[in-house]
Design an enzyme around this catalytic site. Structure first.
Site, PDB file in Angstrom:
ATOM      1  N   CYS A 380       0.835  -1.198   0.000  1.00 38.48           N
ATOM      2  CA  CYS A 380       0.000   0.000   0.000  1.00 38.48           C
ATOM      3  C   CYS A 380       0.879   1.261   0.000  1.00 38.48           C
ATOM      4  O   CYS A 380       1.463   1.587  -1.017  1.00 38.48           O
ATOM      5  CB  CYS A 380      -0.991  -0.050   1.159  1.00 38.48           C
ATOM      6  SG  CYS A 380      -2.467   0.914   0.813  1.00 38.48           S
ATOM      7  N   HIS A 514      -3.697  -5.016   0.454  1.00 36.36           N
ATOM      8  CA  HIS A 514      -3.135  -5.571   1.693  1.00 36.36           C
ATOM      9  C   HIS A 514      -3.210  -7.098   1.672  1.00 36.36           C
ATOM     10  O   HIS A 514      -4.152  -7.687   2.230  1.00 36.36           O
ATOM     11  CB  HIS A 514      -3.900  -5.030   2.899  1.00 36.36           C
ATOM     12  CG  HIS A 514      -3.621  -3.598   3.173  1.00 36.36           C
ATOM     13  ND1 HIS A 514      -2.555  -3.177   3.937  1.00 36.36           N
ATOM     14  CD2 HIS A 514      -4.243  -2.474   2.752  1.00 36.36           C
ATOM     15  CE1 HIS A 514      -2.542  -1.868   3.996  1.00 36.36           C
ATOM     16  NE2 HIS A 514      -3.553  -1.407   3.272  1.00 36.36           N
ATOM     17  N   GLU A 516      -1.639  -9.176   3.336  1.00 39.42           N
ATOM     18  CA  GLU A 516      -1.494  -9.786   4.669  1.00 39.42           C
ATOM     19  C   GLU A 516      -2.846 -10.154   5.277  1.00 39.42           C
ATOM     20  O   GLU A 516      -2.933 -11.031   6.135  1.00 39.42           O
ATOM     21  CB  GLU A 516      -0.709  -8.857   5.614  1.00 39.42           C
ATOM     22  CG  GLU A 516      -1.423  -7.584   6.071  1.00 39.42           C
ATOM     23  CD  GLU A 516      -1.270  -6.401   5.112  1.00 39.42           C
ATOM     24  OE1 GLU A 516      -1.021  -6.642   3.908  1.00 39.42           O
ATOM     25  OE2 GLU A 516      -1.414  -5.247   5.558  1.00 39.42           O
TER      26      GLU A 516
HETATM   27  N1  GLN Z   1      -1.944   6.687   2.882  1.00 43.22           N
HETATM   28  C1  GLN Z   1      -2.071   5.940   1.688  1.00 43.22           C
HETATM   29  C2  GLN Z   1      -3.427   6.097   1.040  1.00 43.22           C
HETATM   30  O1  GLN Z   1      -4.360   6.525   1.676  1.00 43.22           O
HETATM   31  C3  GLN Z   1      -1.775   4.467   1.927  1.00 43.22           C
HETATM   32  C4  GLN Z   1      -2.789   3.799   2.784  1.00 43.22           C
HETATM   33  C5  GLN Z   1      -2.306   2.490   3.345  1.00 43.22           C
HETATM   34  O2  GLN Z   1      -1.122   2.197   3.334  1.00 43.22           O
HETATM   35  N2  GLN Z   1      -3.221   1.694   3.862  1.00 43.22           N
HETATM   36  O3  GLN Z   1      -3.580   5.788  -0.110  1.00 43.22           O
END
Ligand code: GLN
Length: 542
Positions: A380, A514, A516
């Site tokens: 992410c 994600h 994970e």
């Molecule tokens: N801050 C980033 C976004 O909002 C990444 C979010 C995250 O890593 N869950 O896109």
């Protein structure tokens, strides 16, 4: 009608109630039953989405896009049952629903009260949206005696007599502290906490007593007498060497047996081969790899709960123990950053994150991994920083950045203003509420031919869970691919970059989602298995 097991906690928080619930779910599955796990959270936030991860731990996202308590992650990892929005509720959500109905006029002039309106809403939540489960395990967050948990306790008390006979069981998790000077386990806090529960009309059926020492039978007898619970139903829950040992440990102490006895079910032996195999492999690793996790919330490991577990699963798949070194990314900032923590690592992982603080250090760490052929996995925010790193250091765009850090002209990572969810178009702007407005939950992704990720997944169309507000700008694709950063996974419409990777590197993958959240000890996620394999190969090289 399923059987309901209500799980409460007493004495202190952090007793591992979530894990105990998850382990019980696994044990009932091992007996052939279909289970669902639910969590009732007494706090006033509508969901944990806006809470600081250092206070509340990770926000666990479900396929259907709910931002939920991290315990739902334990439930999924132990049972493999995908949780839904309807498996986690907070006081805040119950009240906002009740108040919305009041405004609509649904209550026909009644005075709205905790009993019956709030408790009815809780009961409806607990008993709705079920399939043909044999068991629903309902964990009540917090500790008995908290002001906030009262409506939940009242609701489950009522369910205790409203549901058909023999359809409910009250399981109370308590603590027997060991007093060093006396050399004894103490039962008084448990007695008090059961009294507290009885004072709101709940008589526990089973006590799961956490302790560091084995509980002698005379002590069990004492607890039994004082707490009005049969002696065999006073179960000792010893600390386990790993969380994946918990189902076996609780089984040995008779937890699932007692549940079956309570519900008058057959007492045959469950099939625990899967858990025995996991524990066996975990305790006999063939080697070790060191992974540096470069993040911001490294002071509270719970903020990266699923990530830490997914890395363990990757280790299980490769027969290695995974040592995690949580590194604060800010330590790589400044004029003379000390990279020694990274030099000792066999792999670098930059996890999800929010906000500018620490981002420069993450970019530095990614550059280090790229230049030193060190396996790199970006998740992410970690993926977004990898794209900025390439834009700055390979494509020569020194101003490349994310609009999350402030307004810029041509952001590599920009605020997402619209996307499709199913067949709905979703739109947002920078003035939208912060709660529950990200791109959340499962979205499809198509993997590129000949990519490493296609190799790892073994299928072209995948679905992964998301939680982000910003997005890599597809307009940069050509320029970055020319520098070796391949956009190897895209949303089905080809507009949203989901995965980037380098083919000239042992392992360099960044994903917008994600992964994970979907890894299980009995089904490690292919990206984590691949990452740990690359780290293992590296550790053998150096
Ligand atoms: N801050 C980033 C976004 O909002 C990444 C979010 C995250 O890593 N869950 O896109």
């Amino acid at each position: 009608m399923p059987r309901f097991v209500f799980i409460t906690g007493g004495v202190v928080s952090s007793l591992g109630k979530g894990l105990a619930s998850a382990a019980l779910g696994a044990l009932l599955q091992a007996r052939g039953y279909k289970v669902r796990l639910r969590k009732l959270d007494p706090y006033l936030n509508v969901d944990p989405g806006t809470m600081s991860p250092t206070q509340h731990g990770e926000v666990f996202v479900t396929d259907d896009g709910a931002e939920t308590d991290l315990d739902l992650g334990h439930y999924e990892r132990f049972t493999g049952v995908n949780a839904k929005q309807s498996d986690n509720v907070t006081t805040g959500r119950i009240y906002s629903d009740v108040l919305a109905r009041e405004r609509r006029g649904d209550y026909l002039g009644a005075t709205i009260q905790v009993i019956p309106h709030v408790t009815d809403a809780i009961k409806t939540f607990v008993t709705s949206n079920l399939d043909d489960e044999d068991f629903v395990l309902v964990e009540i967050g917090g500790t008995v005696g908290d002001i906030e948990s009262l409506p939940f306790l009242e609701a489950i008390r009522q369910l205790g007599y409203e549901l058909e006979q023999h359809k409910t069981c009250f399981l109370h998790v308590t603590l027997l502290p060991y007093i060093n000077v006396a050399g004894e386990l103490k039962t008084k806090p448990t007695q008090h906490s059961v009294k507290e529960l009885q004072s709101v009309g709940i008589q526990p059926d089973i006590l799961l007593c956490r302790s560091s020492e084995y509980i002698p039978s005379d002590l069990k007898r004492k607890i039994s007498r004082f707490c009005n619970v049969r002696e065999e139903a006073v179960i000792s829950a010893l600390d386990a060497s790993s969380i994946y040992d918990v189902p076996l440990v609780y089984h040995r102490e008779g937890l699932d047996m007692e549940i079956c006895r309570h519900f008058d079910l057959p007492l045959n032996e469950p099939n625990l081969l899967v858990w025995q195999d996991i524990v066996q492999r975990m305790s006999h690793p063939e080697g070790e790899v060191n992974i540096a996790v470069v993040g911001k919330y490294t002071s509270l490991i719970d903020s990266y709960k699923s990530l830490a577990e997914a890395l363990v699963h990757g280790g299980l798949d490769n027969n290695v123990k995974v040592r995690l070194n949580w590194v604060d990314s800010e330590s790589f900032e400044g004029d003379t950053p000390n990279m020694s923590e990274l030099k000792q690592a066999d792999g670098i992982l930059v996890p999800g994150g929010f906000g500018q603080r620490g981002s420069e250090g993450k970019i530095r760490a990614i550059q280090f991994a790229r230049e030193n052929d060190l396996p790199f996995f970006g998740i992410c925010f970690g993926m977004q920083m990898a794209v900025i790193e390439a834009a700055r250091n390979l494509a020569g765009e020194s101003e490349a950045s994310s609009s999350e850090f402030g307004q810029i002209d041509n952001p590599v990572v920009g605020l997402m203003t619209e996307w499709t969810s199913g067949n709905k178009q979703v739109t947002r702007d920078d003035k939208s509420d912060l709660g529950g407005t990200m791109r959340l939950g499962a979205y499809d992704c198509v993997l590129g031919e000949g990519s490493r990720v296609l190799d790892l997944y073994g299928e072209k169309n995948i679905s992964e869970r998301h939680r982000h507000r910003y997005e890599v700008n597809i307009a940069w694709r050509e320029m970055l691919e020319a520098k070796g950063l391949i956009f190897s996974g895209l949303s089905p419409d080809g507009q949203l970059p989901e995965i980037v990777e380098r083919t000239d590197h042992p392992f360099f993958i960044g994903v917008q989602f994600h992964p994970e959240l979907k890894s299980r000890p009995f089904e490690p996620h292919p990206l984590f298995s691949g990452f740990i394999k690359a780290a293992r190969d590296r550790s053998r090289l150096v």
